[in-house]
Enzyme design. Structure first.
Site, short mmCIF file in Angstrom:
data_model
loop_
_atom_site.label_atom_id
_atom_site.label_comp_id
_atom_site.label_asym_id
_atom_site.label_seq_id
_atom_site.Cartn_x
_atom_site.Cartn_y
_atom_site.Cartn_z
N ASP A 95 0.83 -1.22 0.00
CA ASP A 95 0.00 0.00 0.00
C ASP A 95 0.86 1.26 0.00
O ASP A 95 0.64 2.19 0.77
CB ASP A 95 -0.93 -0.01 1.21
CG ASP A 95 -2.08 1.00 1.07
OD1 ASP A 95 -2.35 1.43 -0.06
OD2 ASP A 95 -2.69 1.34 2.10
N GLU A 99 2.23 -2.76 -5.15
CA GLU A 99 1.98 -1.35 -4.84
C GLU A 99 3.21 -0.65 -4.27
O GLU A 99 3.12 0.14 -3.33
CB GLU A 99 0.75 -1.17 -3.94
CG GLU A 99 -0.29 -0.26 -4.57
CD GLU A 99 -1.57 -0.12 -3.78
OE1 GLU A 99 -1.64 0.77 -2.91
OE2 GLU A 99 -2.50 -0.89 -4.05
N ASP A 159 -1.27 -9.79 -4.95
CA ASP A 159 -2.60 -9.26 -4.69
C ASP A 159 -3.43 -9.53 -5.94
O ASP A 159 -3.40 -8.76 -6.90
CB ASP A 159 -2.52 -7.76 -4.39
CG ASP A 159 -3.90 -7.15 -4.14
OD1 ASP A 159 -4.89 -7.89 -4.11
OD2 ASP A 159 -3.97 -5.92 -3.96
#
Length: 311
Positions: free
Chosen positions: A70, A100, A211
């Site tokens: 994130d 990310e 992910d």
């Protein structure tokens, strides 16, 4: 999970560059490690493993972490980056799949971990995926970036051919299309991943992790090839590892609705050639479940820590 179009705030760039420049004190490092209880044993891969009688057994296993970090979230980002590095140092995995990532985040990690890990990245701008391979355990032979032809987001597939204790492995990571309305594109991407996994030579073991943003109904519609297994399912569907994106516990994002989803997944295709060792899932646990001293979790996703044995 990601919106796919968020930009990196200028202040965050500045904060991260300052952190990279000044480093961190021993006190800061300690504050970002997991909050293990006094007297609790260190997990495999920690700095005290050398004193463990089962060192030889543990060293024969392949350890892997997959984590959407994130990087696009600017909240307490430098502290969260420190936390991530502390987790990786604590567990010392052989392979790390990251999603990310952002450029300052990547530079931050390399400054601290490049002595021990080879870094491979799926991009240089915006946000991207990456791999880390422990230099003392994994030999990198080749790598490539495979583009998704119809993606609307900054997504691709990163593939690395490596050797682990003489065994040929094909490692893959990706960040599949986000959000429920993009299910059709996500399933196209999953089909491409499965095609690459099944087409690998029969003396190669293939591991995919990342992910995937997948719902079980989407996987059922695509269908897994007979030679590919979901590692979590192979281990008996442990309940404590079911949800990797859990807004009932993780408070990093201000999300009104509460949901629990298994976005992050690991898939294994074993080598089928006679005489080649079979890589078997041995254990799985979630990491990043503890809040850092800053009050945030390392990411809005939990990380997956998995070990494999060659049989």
């Amino acid at each position: 999970m990601s919106t796919g179009q968020r930009s990196l705030p200028l202040k965050l760039e500045t904060d991260m560059e300052q952190v990279c420049a000044v480093g961190e004190s021993p006190e800061e490092k300690a504050s970002c490690t997991t909050n293990r209880k006094e007297g609790e044993e260190n997990p495999p891969g920690s700095s005290d493993v050398a004193e463990n009688p089962s060192e030889v057994e543990e060293n024969s296993k392949l350890s892997l972490i997959s984590w959407n970090v994130d990087g696009l979230d600017g909240e307490e980002q430098p502290e969260r980056a420190r936390g991530l590095c502390s987790y990786l140092t604590l567990h010392s995995p052989d392979v790390v799949f990251l999603q990310e990532l952002i450029p300052p985040y990547s530079r931050f990690m390399k400054k601290r971990l490049a002595d021990n890990y080879t870094f491979i990245e799926g991009g240089k701008e915006g946000y991207f995926i990456g791999m880390m391979l422990k230099k003392s355990r994994i030999t990198l032979l080749d790598s490539e970036i495979v583009d998704y032809p119809t993606t609307r987001m900054m997504r691709n597939l990163l593939v690395a051919q490596v050797l682990f204790k003489g065994q040929k492995l094909c490692l893959m990571t990706s960040h599949l299309e986000s959000c429920k309305p993009n299910a059709a594109e996500r399933m196209r991407q999953l089909r491409l991943v499965m095609k690459r996994m099944t087409e690998a030579p029969d003396d190669v073991t293939v591991l995919f992790g990342g992910d995937a943003n997948l719902r079980d109904s989407e996987v059922a519609r695509v269908g897994l090839p007979d030679c590919v297994c979901d590692v979590w399912e192979q281990l008996g569907k442990p309940e404590n590892c079911r949800y990797t994106w859990d807004t009932t516990i993780n408070t990093n994002r201000e999300i009104q609705f509460k949901c629990q989803l298994r976005f992050d997944r690991l898939y294994l295709r074993r080598a089928s050639k006679d005489g080649v060792p079979q890589l078997e899932p041995d254990s799985m646990t979630l990491i990043g479940l503890e809040k850092l001293k800053c009050g945030c979790f390392t990411s809005d996703h939990w990380g997956i820590l998995c070990t494999f044995s060659a049989e």
